[in-house]
Design an enzyme around this catalytic site. Structure first.
Site, mmCIF file in Angstrom:
data_model
loop_
_atom_site.group_PDB
_atom_site.id
_atom_site.type_symbol
_atom_site.label_atom_id
_atom_site.label_comp_id
_atom_site.label_asym_id
_atom_site.label_seq_id
_atom_site.Cartn_x
_atom_site.Cartn_y
_atom_site.Cartn_z
ATOM 1 N N ASN A 30 63.253 -11.153 35.207
ATOM 2 C CA ASN A 30 63.865 -11.315 33.883
ATOM 3 C C ASN A 30 63.150 -12.485 33.215
ATOM 4 O O ASN A 30 63.403 -13.641 33.515
ATOM 5 C CB ASN A 30 65.361 -11.609 34.063
ATOM 6 C CG ASN A 30 66.077 -11.726 32.723
ATOM 7 O OD1 ASN A 30 65.453 -11.717 31.662
ATOM 8 N ND2 ASN A 30 67.387 -11.842 32.777
ATOM 9 N N ARG A 59 77.382 -17.911 19.165
ATOM 10 C CA ARG A 59 77.105 -16.937 18.087
ATOM 11 C C ARG A 59 78.393 -16.567 17.356
ATOM 12 O O ARG A 59 79.435 -16.412 17.990
ATOM 13 C CB ARG A 59 76.477 -15.669 18.668
ATOM 14 C CG ARG A 59 75.045 -15.867 19.113
ATOM 15 C CD ARG A 59 74.462 -14.591 19.710
ATOM 16 N NE ARG A 59 73.739 -14.913 20.918
ATOM 17 C CZ ARG A 59 73.576 -14.088 21.946
ATOM 18 N NH1 ARG A 59 74.091 -12.873 21.917
ATOM 19 N NH2 ARG A 59 72.906 -14.474 23.003
ATOM 20 N N ARG A 88 63.385 -6.530 33.342
ATOM 21 C CA ARG A 88 64.390 -6.421 32.294
ATOM 22 C C ARG A 88 63.676 -6.542 30.956
ATOM 23 O O ARG A 88 62.959 -7.522 30.706
ATOM 24 C CB ARG A 88 65.418 -7.531 32.431
ATOM 25 C CG ARG A 88 66.413 -7.504 31.319
ATOM 26 C CD ARG A 88 67.321 -8.686 31.352
ATOM 27 N NE ARG A 88 68.253 -8.577 30.240
ATOM 28 C CZ ARG A 88 68.710 -9.621 29.563
ATOM 29 N NH1 ARG A 88 68.319 -10.831 29.888
ATOM 30 N NH2 ARG A 88 69.552 -9.453 28.581
ATOM 31 N N HIS A 129 73.206 -5.738 26.533
ATOM 32 C CA HIS A 129 73.928 -5.825 27.826
ATOM 33 C C HIS A 129 74.134 -4.423 28.430
ATOM 34 O O HIS A 129 75.067 -4.221 29.208
ATOM 35 C CB HIS A 129 75.345 -6.438 27.665
ATOM 36 C CG HIS A 129 75.379 -7.858 27.199
ATOM 37 N ND1 HIS A 129 76.268 -8.302 26.257
ATOM 38 C CD2 HIS A 129 74.661 -8.946 27.564
ATOM 39 C CE1 HIS A 129 76.106 -9.596 26.045
ATOM 40 N NE2 HIS A 129 75.119 -10.012 26.827
ATOM 41 N N GLU A 186 73.505 -7.204 37.202
ATOM 42 C CA GLU A 186 72.422 -6.574 36.458
ATOM 43 C C GLU A 186 71.162 -6.430 37.314
ATOM 44 O O GLU A 186 70.453 -5.438 37.216
ATOM 45 C CB GLU A 186 72.131 -7.389 35.187
ATOM 46 C CG GLU A 186 73.235 -7.212 34.157
ATOM 47 C CD GLU A 186 73.182 -8.209 33.018
ATOM 48 O OE1 GLU A 186 73.600 -9.358 33.221
ATOM 49 O OE2 GLU A 186 72.741 -7.842 31.929
#
Ligand code: AMP
Length: 397
Positions: free
Chosen positions: A7, A241, A91, A180, A385
């Site tokens: 990743n 955010r 990823r 996601h 993940e």
């Protein structure tokens, strides 16, 4: 098979080496400050203590070579040689409309990923650098791209189009993509498996509540809606955010504060969310819980506003699917924050959910947190993940 999961961010590289037969994580680590002074490599052999090394990494190829050295180190390594790495899973944040599933990487795929760079300028180029560095050092090893957006590509047009002139979709592919996806897919599948049901018979709402956060509606195993949009800024209130807001606010604040659109977007991405709502107290939910308990009203208000937004999305997605069988919480906050789950669930009793407060006092464990007999089941399923990327990599190699 041994699969190396990568990743890669603009200045960091996270990795895990997974034996996919036993699903054991053989080793994992993180390279930080790539291309910046003060680089650091943290390496952890399965079950052992973390080992931190200060090391300069002028570029990602250097970082990947350090990772490979660590994995094959005679003392601390977990494999004899590089030939024990059978495949690499990468990823990739944005696959645009081109990728609705993971793919084996070749030159054509790399070109197509590059064409999505516009949609995720902060992430995709960094992801690609990681792919290229690995290809340089392991040219014979098959590599797979696993996209954050792929699982959401099944959304119908009514869910992914914005109410703006259609030409912007036609010309620039402005639409909801969602992120996601690897986590939403993994958690939805585990939810059905854990309940001993066929996912094809279920309506599941997955709440991925981490520093970044999103909700998805998964009907019969297929994603039908999700809260993040063209970028990961839309939807829930997150750590830093803003999530949803009236787009006219941008011009209003720009005018009042003499800021550019780019500056405002930086504020919406980095200084908003619960951090902004709590007037800068923290973006971390543990700090906010503590501050709220100590009487910080803005921190308490930020947590309340956060939970309210999650609950509204759950209501929207129950409507989108005309019902819901299970609501699952995952990621840092979803897996660990007992109070946040309780606050969110307090809005959901009309759906037929009954939270069991005792069962809810759990952290990071796969479990049902609703009372026996609750019409809609509430669950905690830790996301994984990396394991999902490793499994998808094996499936294509
Ligand atoms: P993630 O992005 O999935 O790593 O999630 C990070 C968020 O999870 C941070 O806001 C943390 O405060 C939150 N988190 C992690 N562990 C806990 C915990 N034990 N209690 C409350 N929040 C937690």
């Amino acid at each position: 098979m041994n699969v190396l999961v990568i990743n890669c961010g603009s200045s960091s590289l996270k990795y895990q080496l997974i034996n996919t037969d036993s699903e054991e994580v053989l080793a994992k680590g993180l390279c930080e400050r790539i291309g910046i002074d003060g680089g650091m490599h943290t390496y952890q052999k399965g079950g052992s203590d973390k080992k931190k090394t200060d090391v300069e990494m002028p570029d990602h190829t250097k970082a990947v070579s350090l990772v490979l050295e660590a994995l094959t180190d005679p003392d601390d390594g977990v494999i004899d040689s590089l030939s024990s790495i059978d495949a690499v899973g990468h990823r990739i944040v944005h696959g645009g409309e081109k990728f609705s599933a993971s793919v084996l990487i070749d030159d054509e795929v790399l070109k197509a990923i590059e064409e999505c760079n516009d949609l995720a300028p902060l992430h995709n180029p960094a992801n690609l650098i990681g792919v290229n560095s690995c290809r340089e050092l392991m040219p014979e090893v098959p590599m797979v791209a696993v996209f954050d957006t792929a699982f959401h590509q099944t959304m119908p047009q009514k869910a992914y189009l914005y109410g703006i002139p259609y030409k912007y979709y036609r010309k620039y592919k402005v639409r909801r993509y969602g992120f996601h996806g690897t986590s939403h897919e993994y958690v939805a599948k585990r939810t059905a498996e854990f309940l001993g049901k066929d996912i094809k018979d279920m309506k599941i709402i997955v709440c991925h509540l981490g520093n970044g956060a999103s909700v998805s509606a998964v009907k019969e195993g297929i994603c039908v809606d999700t809260s993040m949009g063209l970028t990961p800024l839309e939807g829930l209130i997150m750590g830093t955010r803003s999530g949803d807001l009236d787009p006219a606010i941008l011009d209003y604040i720009a005018d009042k504060e003499n800021l550019t659109l780019k500056e405002i977007l930086t504020i919406l991405n980095k200084k908003s969310g619960v951090l902004g709502l709590s007037d800068g107290t923290s973006s971390d939910f543990r700090d906010l819980n503590e501050a709220a308990a100590a009487g910080n009203e803005l921190a308490a208000g930020a947590l309340e506003t956060y939970a309210y937004r999650v609950a509204k999305y759950i209501g929207a997605y129950a409507a989108a699917m005309n019902g819901v069988d299970a609501i699952t919480f995952t990621a840092g906050v979803g897996e660990n924050n007992v109070a946040a789950r309780e606050q969110i669930c307090s809005y959901l009793t009309y759906l037929g959910t009954e939270l069991d407060k005792e069962k809810n006092s759990v952290r990071g464990e796969e479990t049902v947190i609703s009372k026996d007999g609750s019409k809609v089941r509430l669950l905690v399923i830790p996301t994984d993940e990396e394991m999902s990327i490793a499994r998808q990599t094996v499936a294509l190699c």
